[in-house]
Design an enzyme around this catalytic site. Structure first.
Site, PDB file in Angstrom:
ATOM      1  N   TRP A   1       9.208 -58.421   4.043  1.00  0.00           N
ATOM      2  CA  TRP A   1       7.767 -58.490   3.802  1.00  0.00           C
ATOM      3  C   TRP A   1       7.468 -58.990   2.399  1.00  0.00           C
ATOM      4  O   TRP A   1       6.481 -59.697   2.181  1.00  0.00           O
ATOM      5  CB  TRP A   1       7.116 -57.140   4.053  1.00  0.00           C
ATOM      6  N   ASP A   2       8.318 -58.641   1.440  1.00  0.00           N
ATOM      7  CA  ASP A   2       8.143 -59.160   0.087  1.00  0.00           C
ATOM      8  C   ASP A   2       8.261 -60.678   0.065  1.00  0.00           C
ATOM      9  O   ASP A   2       7.450 -61.375  -0.549  1.00  0.00           O
ATOM     10  CB  ASP A   2       9.180 -58.551  -0.856  1.00  0.00           C
ATOM     11  N   PHE A   3       9.288 -61.196   0.713  1.00  0.00           N
ATOM     12  CA  PHE A   3       9.498 -62.639   0.696  1.00  0.00           C
ATOM     13  C   PHE A   3       8.429 -63.379   1.496  1.00  0.00           C
ATOM     14  O   PHE A   3       7.977 -64.455   1.099  1.00  0.00           O
ATOM     15  CB  PHE A   3      10.901 -62.975   1.215  1.00  0.00           C
TER      16      PHE A   3
END
Length: 414
Positions: free
Chosen positions: A167-169
């Site tokens: 989700w960060d990427f």
């Protein structure tokens, strides 16, 4: 690095993964990305894993091709300098809270005459202001309870987290897109934008965009665990006689026909079709619904062949498959890394450790991608940026350094 964005400058005030990823993708397309950190390093500056000299390999790779300014962001004067840099540049990516010193309104209010109207992209936790990180929004979205062996009980079995902070990427990539979309609007209208992207909304929105939310509402319950099988299609891990595990997927008629031919299973497949009344070449549904019987047919063949023989047959038929590798094996695989034009020679990394580094993921035929650029040392560009962006004299910068408001390169500090 491609030079598609070489007329764009962005101030980045960020930490961890999502926000630095947004800046990284812009930098790899040629933008000047100036990362502003606290003088001792941001919250991610010492992020594990560290080299023996204490340099973070995560920080080094998420900040390639950027410039670094180090300020005392706990002091009023250091914060004013950060705001002034963002205001003068007109473009900012950050994951600081909106109510911090670096609010959109504060940057806009500090803009000098002639600066482009303020455009900022801010990564948040949840839309209502609650804090979040990748692994907590992943838990909220439900994916860890869809993961695990098929035989696990849905009520009592534990969740299985994914290792990659996906989700960060995804959020970082979306924010790079959002920044360019906002800049396109500013180019057309002269009006800047404040863009807020909650990490939690990226996760739950992806659940919706993928059709998974609609599926849960339609079925009135949760999806069963599938182990390593692909949901709604034919695909799973298999193991050859010499113990090699590999993943196979067949989502198209061509992929399915190639797999049947490579495994030489046309006869047992026809027998199963006669038994079930299905045509497995007709689409994903029958292959998925009868996956267990089909898996048994394919695994029986894999039991009698070593991987070299079976992979040669699958390659000859254009099948979609890959052998499972450890991450260490992947990092040393010549096809994935050494012979892949994605990777270039090691730049002079702050860690002093030499290893292949990525170019832009996008490949533009006919354009020279250039070699990967190094990450900066913390504070390496403080003097240059303050002089060029804010017009500070060397004497004024020296006074700020002496006062501890500005820090220069930490090249020799570790």
């Amino acid at each position: 690095m491609y030079q598609l964005l070489n007329d764009l400058s962005i101030i980045e005030v960020s930490s961890f993964v999502a926000s630095p990823t947004a800046g990284l993708y812009c930098a790899q397309m040629g933008a000047e990305v100036i990362r502003v950190d606290h003088k001792a390093g941001g919250l991610d500056y010492d992020r594990y894993m560290l080299t023996k000299e204490g340099r973070s390999l995560s920080w080094e790779n998420l900040n390639r091709a950027k410039k670094s300014v180090a300020l005392d962001l706990r002091s009023g004067e250091g914060r004013e300098l950060a705001v002034a840099l963002a205001a003068k540049t007109g473009n900012c990516i950050t994951n600081l809270p909106e109510k911090s010193f670096l609010s959109h309104d504060a940057m806009k209010a500090a803009q000098p005459a002639g600066a482009p109207d303020m455009t900022s992209v801010r990564i948040m936790g949840w839309h209502d202001g609650r804090q979040a990180m990748d692994f907590t929004v992943n838990a909220a979205a439900g994916y860890p309870l869809m993961t695990g062996p098929e035989e696990w009980d849905m009520e009592t079995a534990p969740p299985v987290n994914q290792v990659l902070p996906a989700w960060d990427f995804i959020t970082g990539a979306y924010c790079a897109f959002a920044m360019l979309a906002a800049l396109r609007q500013r180019d057309a209208t002269g009006e800047g934008s404040e863009v807020r992207v909650p990490l939690g909304d990226v996760a739950i929105g992806t659940l919706a965009n993928s059709g998974t939310m609609a599926e849960m509402l339609f079925r009135g319950g949760d999806r069963e665990r599938l182990g390593n099988a692909i949901w709604g299609a034919f695909g799973r891990d298999f193991r050859t006689s010499d113990g090699v595990r590999f993943m196979v997927a067949a989502l198209t008629p061509k992929q399915w026909a190639g797999l049947v031919k490579a495994f030489d299973v046309a006869a047992p497949i026809s027998a199963l079709e006669a038994e079930t009344g299905e045509d497995f070449a007709s689409g994903d549904r029958p292959r998925f619904e009868h996956r267990h019987a089909l898996f048994d047919i394919f695994q029986k063949v894999a039991d009698g062949l070593d991987y070299a023989a079976l992979s040669a047959r699958m390659a000859a038929e254009g099948c979609t498959f890959e052998k499972y590798r450890t991450a260490h094996e992947a990092a040393n695989d010549p096809e994935l890394v050494r012979d892949n034009p994605l990777f270039g020679p090691s730049p002079p990394n702050p860690s002093g450790f030499e290893y292949p580094a990525t170019r832009s993921f996008a490949n533009l035929p006919g354009r020279e991608p250039g070699n990967p650029a190094p990450a900066p040392f913390l504070g390496e560009h403080s003097e240059e940026v303050l002089a060029e962006r804010l017009g500070l004299s060397s004497g004024a910068i020296g006074a700020l350094v002496d006062a501890g408001t500005v820090a220069l390169s930490d090249k020799d500090s570790r």
